[in-house]
Design a protein around this motif. Structure first.
Motif, PDB file in Angstrom:
ATOM      1  N   ASP A  37       0.898  -1.013   0.277  1.00  0.00           N
ATOM      2  CA  ASP A  37       0.064  -0.115   0.143  1.00  0.00           C
ATOM      3  C   ASP A  37       1.279   1.422  -0.503  1.00  0.00           C
ATOM      4  O   ASP A  37       0.916   1.815   0.938  1.00  0.00           O
ATOM      5  CB  ASP A  37      -1.114  -0.049   1.595  1.00  0.00           C
ATOM      6  CG  ASP A  37      -1.821   1.149   1.396  1.00  0.00           C
ATOM      7  OD1 ASP A  37      -2.308   2.096  -0.178  1.00  0.00           O
ATOM      8  OD2 ASP A  37      -2.617   1.493   2.526  1.00  0.00           O
ATOM      9  N   HIS A  38       1.392   1.743  -0.880  1.00  0.00           N
ATOM     10  CA  HIS A  38       2.073   2.575  -0.773  1.00  0.00           C
ATOM     11  C   HIS A  38       1.536   3.998  -2.076  1.00  0.00           C
ATOM     12  O   HIS A  38       0.593   3.738  -3.075  1.00  0.00           O
ATOM     13  CB  HIS A  38       3.260   2.398  -2.139  1.00  0.00           C
ATOM     14  CG  HIS A  38       4.412   1.506  -1.090  1.00  0.00           C
ATOM     15  ND1 HIS A  38       5.569   1.771  -1.474  1.00  0.00           N
ATOM     16  CD2 HIS A  38       4.005   1.116   0.036  1.00  0.00           C
ATOM     17  CE1 HIS A  38       6.093   1.359   0.082  1.00  0.00           C
ATOM     18  NE2 HIS A  38       5.623   0.758   0.553  1.00  0.00           N
ATOM     19  N   SER A  39       2.053   4.907  -1.439  1.00  0.00           N
ATOM     20  CA  SER A  39       1.908   6.073  -2.841  1.00  0.00           C
ATOM     21  C   SER A  39       2.880   7.052  -3.763  1.00  0.00           C
ATOM     22  O   SER A  39       2.621   7.439  -4.722  1.00  0.00           O
ATOM     23  CB  SER A  39       1.531   7.335  -2.016  1.00  0.00           C
ATOM     24  OG  SER A  39       2.355   8.089  -1.087  1.00  0.00           O
ATOM     25  N   PHE A  40       4.634   5.507  -3.885  1.00  0.00           N
ATOM     26  CA  PHE A  40       5.347   5.969  -4.360  1.00  0.00           C
ATOM     27  C   PHE A  40       5.733   4.818  -4.575  1.00  0.00           C
ATOM     28  O   PHE A  40       5.941   4.009  -3.701  1.00  0.00           O
ATOM     29  CB  PHE A  40       6.514   7.272  -3.869  1.00  0.00           C
ATOM     30  CG  PHE A  40       6.784   8.321  -4.232  1.00  0.00           C
ATOM     31  CD1 PHE A  40       6.623   9.004  -5.496  1.00  0.00           C
ATOM     32  CD2 PHE A  40       4.914   9.337  -3.399  1.00  0.00           C
ATOM     33  CE1 PHE A  40       6.439  10.601  -5.738  1.00  0.00           C
ATOM     34  CE2 PHE A  40       4.949  10.714  -3.508  1.00  0.00           C
ATOM     35  CZ  PHE A  40       5.846  10.857  -4.724  1.00  0.00           C
ATOM     36  N   PRO A  41       6.516   4.730  -5.852  1.00  0.00           N
ATOM     37  CA  PRO A  41       7.371   2.508  -5.883  1.00  0.00           C
ATOM     38  C   PRO A  41       8.583   3.939  -4.903  1.00  0.00           C
ATOM     39  O   PRO A  41       8.686   4.735  -5.002  1.00  0.00           O
ATOM     40  CB  PRO A  41       7.324   2.940  -7.755  1.00  0.00           C
ATOM     41  CG  PRO A  41       7.536   4.604  -7.813  1.00  0.00           C
ATOM     42  CD  PRO A  41       6.105   4.864  -6.914  1.00  0.00           C
ATOM     43  N   TRP A  42       9.421   2.944  -4.816  1.00  0.00           N
ATOM     44  CA  TRP A  42      10.688   3.119  -4.212  1.00  0.00           C
ATOM     45  C   TRP A  42      11.247   3.209  -5.051  1.00  0.00           C
ATOM     46  O   TRP A  42      12.752   3.751  -5.029  1.00  0.00           O
ATOM     47  CB  TRP A  42      11.246   1.709  -3.336  1.00  0.00           C
ATOM     48  CG  TRP A  42      10.589   1.278  -2.551  1.00  0.00           C
ATOM     49  CD1 TRP A  42      10.664   1.853  -1.069  1.00  0.00           C
ATOM     50  CD2 TRP A  42       9.982   0.038  -2.799  1.00  0.00           C
ATOM     51  NE1 TRP A  42      10.058   1.005  -0.483  1.00  0.00           N
ATOM     52  CE2 TRP A  42       9.643  -0.674  -1.109  1.00  0.00           C
ATOM     53  CE3 TRP A  42       9.284  -1.167  -3.402  1.00  0.00           C
ATOM     54  CZ2 TRP A  42       8.720  -1.104   0.039  1.00  0.00           C
ATOM     55  CZ3 TRP A  42       8.065  -1.360  -2.953  1.00  0.00           C
ATOM     56  CH2 TRP A  42       8.130  -2.840  -1.405  1.00  0.00           C
ATOM     57  N   LEU A  43      12.173   3.224  -6.465  1.00  0.00           N
ATOM     58  CA  LEU A  43      12.487   3.316  -7.772  1.00  0.00           C
ATOM     59  C   LEU A  43      11.677   3.535  -9.050  1.00  0.00           C
ATOM     60  O   LEU A  43      10.516   2.943  -9.065  1.00  0.00           O
ATOM     61  CB  LEU A  43      13.747   2.066  -8.275  1.00  0.00           C
ATOM     62  CG  LEU A  43      14.695   1.255  -7.291  1.00  0.00           C
ATOM     63  CD1 LEU A  43      14.944   0.359  -7.265  1.00  0.00           C
ATOM     64  CD2 LEU A  43      15.634   2.820  -6.812  1.00  0.00           C
ATOM     65  N   SER A  44      12.252   4.343  -9.891  1.00  0.00           N
ATOM     66  CA  SER A  44      11.236   5.480 -10.743  1.00  0.00           C
ATOM     67  C   SER A  44      11.430   3.915 -11.868  1.00  0.00           C
ATOM     68  O   SER A  44       9.826   3.647 -12.726  1.00  0.00           O
ATOM     69  CB  SER A  44      11.768   6.203 -11.417  1.00  0.00           C
ATOM     70  OG  SER A  44      11.876   6.779 -10.235  1.00  0.00           O
ATOM     71  N   SER A  45      12.121   3.081 -11.748  1.00  0.00           N
ATOM     72  CA  SER A  45      12.531   1.962 -12.898  1.00  0.00           C
ATOM     73  C   SER A  45      10.632   0.774 -12.445  1.00  0.00           C
ATOM     74  O   SER A  45      10.443  -0.021 -13.158  1.00  0.00           O
ATOM     75  CB  SER A  45      13.262   1.786 -13.008  1.00  0.00           C
ATOM     76  OG  SER A  45      13.845   0.939 -11.304  1.00  0.00           O
TER      77      SER A  45
END
Length: 321
Positions: A37-45
């Motif tokens: 449950d995130h609002s961002f990925p850890w890495l843009s990839s």
């Protein structure tokens, strides 16, 4: 026997794809599923971050057997605990009793978006402790009023309450979080096969309760391709929880892992199609005393071949553990 689960990684696939993946995971024979449950990925990839609770509602309707669970939701910043209780009760009803609510103290990556700052780990755990108590009280269906240090609740009530409340899981990483889990959790959640955390949970009241771990892997018939994908999308994990919880943006994770080499990632994440390597990695959790283990296949576009391999090869091998 350890139950083997499937992870819907919201950081690496869109919402429709995630629902399709869990449908196939159910067909392949996984014992349960979890969702980040995130609002961002850890890495843009990785490239994604859909709203996990909408995906859970769709998954509850698209599946019939496989249990669902948040791994994990933070009930203290983006979401108020009253809102989390309502969402969890609703998913429990939609899934006809197949939902477990996994809670954690959060990551700056996801919670910074509301602009409330990022307090110390000690404060975040105190907030989680208070939030878990509120959620438990609301699951009774009674009116709840609380005037705590961190949360105010004025005459809240859930009007659609399942006969069986969702079990609470609490993520732990040290003695203080184990104490919170001991007070509130029906199951322990952690990402490392650390027997010490399980012992601490037992000492705080968790003896006999389930404990769930998570194991990333990167299946591909081409091992070099698997290593490259794991490095491209999962090298952030090398930072460890104490670092990762503090970083605010994917660029921060990229900078923190800039010197992590593909061979470094391959030492910690089974890559390729060697089933024995995955079994040995899973054995560390089993030997430590974990009852549940959720697998993470790295790469949103590589779930279908992984699920076929899991059904025919990996799951039968893991059952032997």
């Amino acid at each position: 026997m350890t139950h083997i689960g499937y992870t819907m990684m919201t950081e690496q696939a869109g919402p429709r794809e995630l629902v399709g993946h869990v449908v196939e995971a159910e067909r392949a024979g996984f014992d349960f599923s979890v969702i980040s449950d995130h609002s961002f990925p850890w890495l843009s990839s990785q490239g994604h971050a859909p709203y996990a609770w909408s995906v859970l509602g769709a998954a509850a309707q698209a599946t019939t057997r496989i249990p669902l669970m948040t791994y994990v939701t933070c009930p203290t910043f983006r979401y108020h605990p009253v809102v989390v209780a309502q969402k969890a009760a609703t998913v429990q009803l939609l899934s006809e009793g197949r939902f477990r609510l996994g809670l954690g103290s959060g990551e700056n990556l996801n919670e910074h978006v509301i602009g409330r700052g990022w307090p110390s780990a000690r404060v975040r755990l105190a907030m989680l402790d208070e939030a878990a108590e509120i959620i438990r009280a609301l699951f009774t269906g009674e009116y709840v009023t609380r005037h705590g240090r961190h949360f105010q609740v004025d005459g809240a009530r859930l009007w659609d309450v399942p006969d069986t409340p969702p079990p609470l899981g609490i993520a732990v990483s040290g003695p203080r979080s184990c104490a919170v889990a001991g007070r509130h959790a029906d199951l322990l959640i952690t990402t490392q096969p650390d027997r010490g955390l399980l012992d601490a949970f037992d000492a705080q009241g968790g003896a006999g309760k389930p404990r769930m771990g998570q194991l990333p892997l990167c299946y591909d018939t081409d091992r070099n391709a698997a290593v490259a994908r794991a490095h491209g999308q999962f090298r952030w994990a090398s930072g460890g929880w104490r670092v990762n919880a503090e970083l605010a943006l994917p660029t921060s994770f990229a900078q923190a892992s800039a010197h992590t080499r593909p061979e470094d990632v391959a030492k910690t994440i089974p890559c390729g199609d060697d089933v024995d390597a995955v079994v040995e990695a899973a054995r560390r959790f089993v030997d430590a005393g974990f009852t549940d283990l959720a697998l993470v296949q790295v790469g949103g576009d590589h779930q279908a071949p992984f699920l076929r391999w899991a059904e025919t090869t990996l799951l039968p091998a893991l059952r032997d553990l």
